[in-house]
Motif scaffolding. Structure first.
Motif, PDB file in Angstrom:
ATOM      1  N   VAL A 184    -108.563 -56.659-108.701  1.00 25.28           N
ATOM      2  CA  VAL A 184    -108.019 -55.746-107.699  1.00 25.28           C
ATOM      3  C   VAL A 184    -106.599 -56.153-107.286  1.00 25.28           C
ATOM      4  CG1 VAL A 184    -108.308 -54.864-105.339  1.00 25.28           C
ATOM      5  CG2 VAL A 184    -110.288 -55.068-106.840  1.00 25.28           C
ATOM      6  N   GLY A 185    -106.374 -57.431-107.075  1.00 22.49           N
ATOM      7  CA  GLY A 185    -105.061 -57.894-106.621  1.00 22.49           C
ATOM      8  C   GLY A 185    -103.948 -57.514-107.571  1.00 22.49           C
ATOM      9  N   GLN A 186    -104.164 -57.735-108.842  1.00 20.07           N
ATOM     10  CA  GLN A 186    -103.136 -57.395-109.837  1.00 20.07           C
ATOM     11  C   GLN A 186    -102.985 -55.886-109.972  1.00 20.07           C
ATOM     12  OE1 GLN A 186    -101.301 -60.196-109.892  1.00 20.07           O
ATOM     13  NE2 GLN A 186    -100.886 -59.674-112.007  1.00 20.07           N
ATOM     14  N   CYS A 187    -104.095 -55.165-109.858  1.00 15.04           N
ATOM     15  CA  CYS A 187    -104.025 -53.698-109.912  1.00 15.04           C
ATOM     16  C   CYS A 187    -103.238 -53.179-108.716  1.00 15.04           C
ATOM     17  CB  CYS A 187    -105.423 -53.094-109.943  1.00 15.04           C
ATOM     18  SG  CYS A 187    -106.323 -53.394-111.483  1.00 15.04           S
ATOM     19  N   ALA A 188    -103.443 -53.766-107.557  1.00 16.47           N
ATOM     20  CA  ALA A 188    -102.712 -53.362-106.354  1.00 16.47           C
ATOM     21  C   ALA A 188    -101.226 -53.671-106.495  1.00 16.47           C
ATOM     22  CB  ALA A 188    -103.289 -54.067-105.127  1.00 16.47           C
ATOM     23  N   LYS A 189    -100.915 -54.824-107.045  1.00 16.52           N
ATOM     24  CA  LYS A 189     -99.513 -55.196-107.254  1.00 16.52           C
ATOM     25  C   LYS A 189     -98.836 -54.198-108.177  1.00 16.52           C
ATOM     26  CE  LYS A 189     -96.606 -58.867-109.038  1.00 16.52           C
ATOM     27  NZ  LYS A 189     -96.548 -60.153-109.730  1.00 16.52           N
ATOM     28  N   LYS A 190     -99.497 -53.826-109.252  1.00 18.83           N
ATOM     29  CA  LYS A 190     -98.927 -52.872-110.204  1.00 18.83           C
ATOM     30  C   LYS A 190     -98.741 -51.505-109.547  1.00 18.83           C
ATOM     31  CE  LYS A 190     -97.328 -51.818-114.190  1.00 18.83           C
ATOM     32  NZ  LYS A 190     -95.964 -52.205-114.488  1.00 18.83           N
ATOM     33  N   LEU A 191     -99.701 -51.086-108.716  1.00 20.51           N
ATOM     34  CA  LEU A 191     -99.575 -49.821-107.996  1.00 20.51           C
ATOM     35  C   LEU A 191     -98.340 -49.862-107.094  1.00 20.51           C
ATOM     36  CD1 LEU A 191    -100.711 -47.029-107.176  1.00 20.51           C
ATOM     37  CD2 LEU A 191    -101.994 -48.230-105.402  1.00 20.51           C
ATOM     38  N   GLY A 192     -98.141 -50.966-106.406  1.00 22.65           N
ATOM     39  CA  GLY A 192     -96.968 -51.115-105.542  1.00 22.65           C
ATOM     40  C   GLY A 192     -95.676 -51.012-106.319  1.00 22.65           C
ATOM     41  N   GLU A 193     -95.619 -51.631-107.486  1.00 21.65           N
ATOM     42  CA  GLU A 193     -94.424 -51.546-108.332  1.00 21.65           C
ATOM     43  C   GLU A 193     -94.146 -50.099-108.720  1.00 21.65           C
ATOM     44  OE1 GLU A 193     -95.118 -54.069-111.713  1.00 21.65           O
ATOM     45  OE2 GLU A 193     -95.306 -55.862-110.467  1.00 21.65           O
ATOM     46  N   GLU A 194     -95.193 -49.393-109.095  1.00 14.92           N
ATOM     47  CA  GLU A 194     -95.020 -47.995-109.505  1.00 14.92           C
ATOM     48  C   GLU A 194     -94.601 -47.124-108.325  1.00 14.92           C
ATOM     49  OE1 GLU A 194     -94.717 -47.255-112.521  1.00 14.92           O
ATOM     50  OE2 GLU A 194     -95.662 -49.003-113.420  1.00 14.92           O
ATOM     51  N   ALA A 195     -95.110 -47.434-107.131  1.00 13.94           N
ATOM     52  CA  ALA A 195     -94.706 -46.681-105.941  1.00 13.94           C
ATOM     53  C   ALA A 195     -93.217 -46.863-105.673  1.00 13.94           C
ATOM     54  CB  ALA A 195     -95.527 -47.124-104.733  1.00 13.94           C
ATOM     55  N   VAL A 196     -92.736 -48.093-105.780  1.00 13.46           N
ATOM     56  CA  VAL A 196     -91.315 -48.371-105.567  1.00 13.46           C
ATOM     57  C   VAL A 196     -90.479 -47.636-106.614  1.00 13.46           C
ATOM     58  CG1 VAL A 196     -89.548 -50.183-105.646  1.00 13.46           C
ATOM     59  CG2 VAL A 196     -91.668 -50.556-104.375  1.00 13.46           C
ATOM     60  N   GLU A 197     -90.907 -47.667-107.869  1.00 10.32           N
ATOM     61  CA  GLU A 197     -90.173 -46.971-108.923  1.00 10.32           C
ATOM     62  C   GLU A 197     -90.139 -45.463-108.679  1.00 10.32           C
ATOM     63  OE1 GLU A 197     -91.991 -48.340-112.530  1.00 10.32           O
ATOM     64  OE2 GLU A 197     -91.162 -50.352-112.287  1.00 10.32           O
ATOM     65  N   THR A 198     -91.222 -44.920-108.124  1.00 13.44           N
ATOM     66  CA  THR A 198     -91.265 -43.494-107.800  1.00 13.44           C
ATOM     67  C   THR A 198     -90.284 -43.180-106.679  1.00 13.44           C
ATOM     68  OG1 THR A 198     -93.578 -43.396-108.490  1.00 13.44           O
ATOM     69  CG2 THR A 198     -92.773 -41.575-107.143  1.00 13.44           C
ATOM     70  N   VAL A 199     -90.223 -44.039-105.678  1.00 10.08           N
ATOM     71  CA  VAL A 199     -89.274 -43.855-104.572  1.00 10.08           C
ATOM     72  C   VAL A 199     -87.844 -43.910-105.091  1.00 10.08           C
ATOM     73  CG1 VAL A 199     -88.359 -44.919-102.457  1.00 10.08           C
ATOM     74  CG2 VAL A 199     -90.829 -44.700-102.788  1.00 10.08           C
ATOM     75  N   ILE A 200     -87.541 -44.870-105.926  1.00 10.13           N
ATOM     76  CA  ILE A 200     -86.186 -45.007-106.467  1.00 10.13           C
ATOM     77  C   ILE A 200     -85.799 -43.767-107.261  1.00 10.13           C
ATOM     78  CG2 ILE A 200     -84.762 -46.297-108.127  1.00 10.13           C
ATOM     79  CD1 ILE A 200     -86.362 -48.834-107.176  1.00 10.13           C
ATOM     80  N   ALA A 201     -86.696 -43.285-108.106  1.00  9.41           N
ATOM     81  CA  ALA A 201     -86.416 -42.078-108.884  1.00  9.41           C
ATOM     82  C   ALA A 201     -86.199 -40.881-107.964  1.00  9.41           C
ATOM     83  CB  ALA A 201     -87.562 -41.798-109.855  1.00  9.41           C
ATOM     84  N   SER A 202     -86.977 -40.811-106.894  1.00 11.73           N
ATOM     85  CA  SER A 202     -86.846 -39.707-105.934  1.00 11.73           C
ATOM     86  C   SER A 202     -85.504 -39.750-105.220  1.00 11.73           C
ATOM     87  CB  SER A 202     -87.969 -39.762-104.903  1.00 11.73           C
ATOM     88  OG  SER A 202     -89.219 -39.629-105.538  1.00 11.73           O
TER      89      SER A 202
END
Length: 108
Positions: free
Chosen positions: A36-54
């Motif tokens: 779960v911890g690593q999955c959560a970390k990866k989700l956070g990375e993708e969220a940041v990348e989505t914000v940057i693209a936005s």
């Protein structure tokens, strides 16, 4: 050209089938194997990348990053044994409630 559509439910079923797969041959299995911890970390990375693209206003990047974000959310839910139906029920519970009132009712 017709593009195939994949629903979040379809994606969740695919992710579920990868739970027992070999982490050496399946990226999804590798993520789930890491926990779960690593999955959560990866989700956070993708969220940041989505914000940057936005913020950049790059529609193609937003689309790609949003797809990654949804995929990694589904993987995290699978890793945490949370079913989509539970998420839908929570959204249903909130229907008709002001977002402001709903947030004020939470105890964090």
């Amino acid at each position: 050209m017709t593009v195939a559509r994949l629903s979040i439910e379809d994606l969740a079923k695919i992710v579920e089938t990868r739970k027992g797969a070999d982490p050496e041959t399946s990226y999804t299995a590798k993520l789930l194997h890491r926990g779960v911890g690593q999955c959560a970390k990866k989700l956070g990375e993708e969220a940041v990348e989505t914000v940057i693209a936005s913020l950049a206003g790059d529609r193609a990047a937003i689309r790609a990053e949003a797809a990654d974000l949804i995929y990694h959310l589904v993987v995290l839910l699978a890793a945490a044994d949370v079913e989509l139906e539970e998420i839908y029920a929570e959204l249903g519970r909130r229907e008709g409630t002001s977002g402001i009132a709903e947030k004020a009712s939470r105890r964090i």
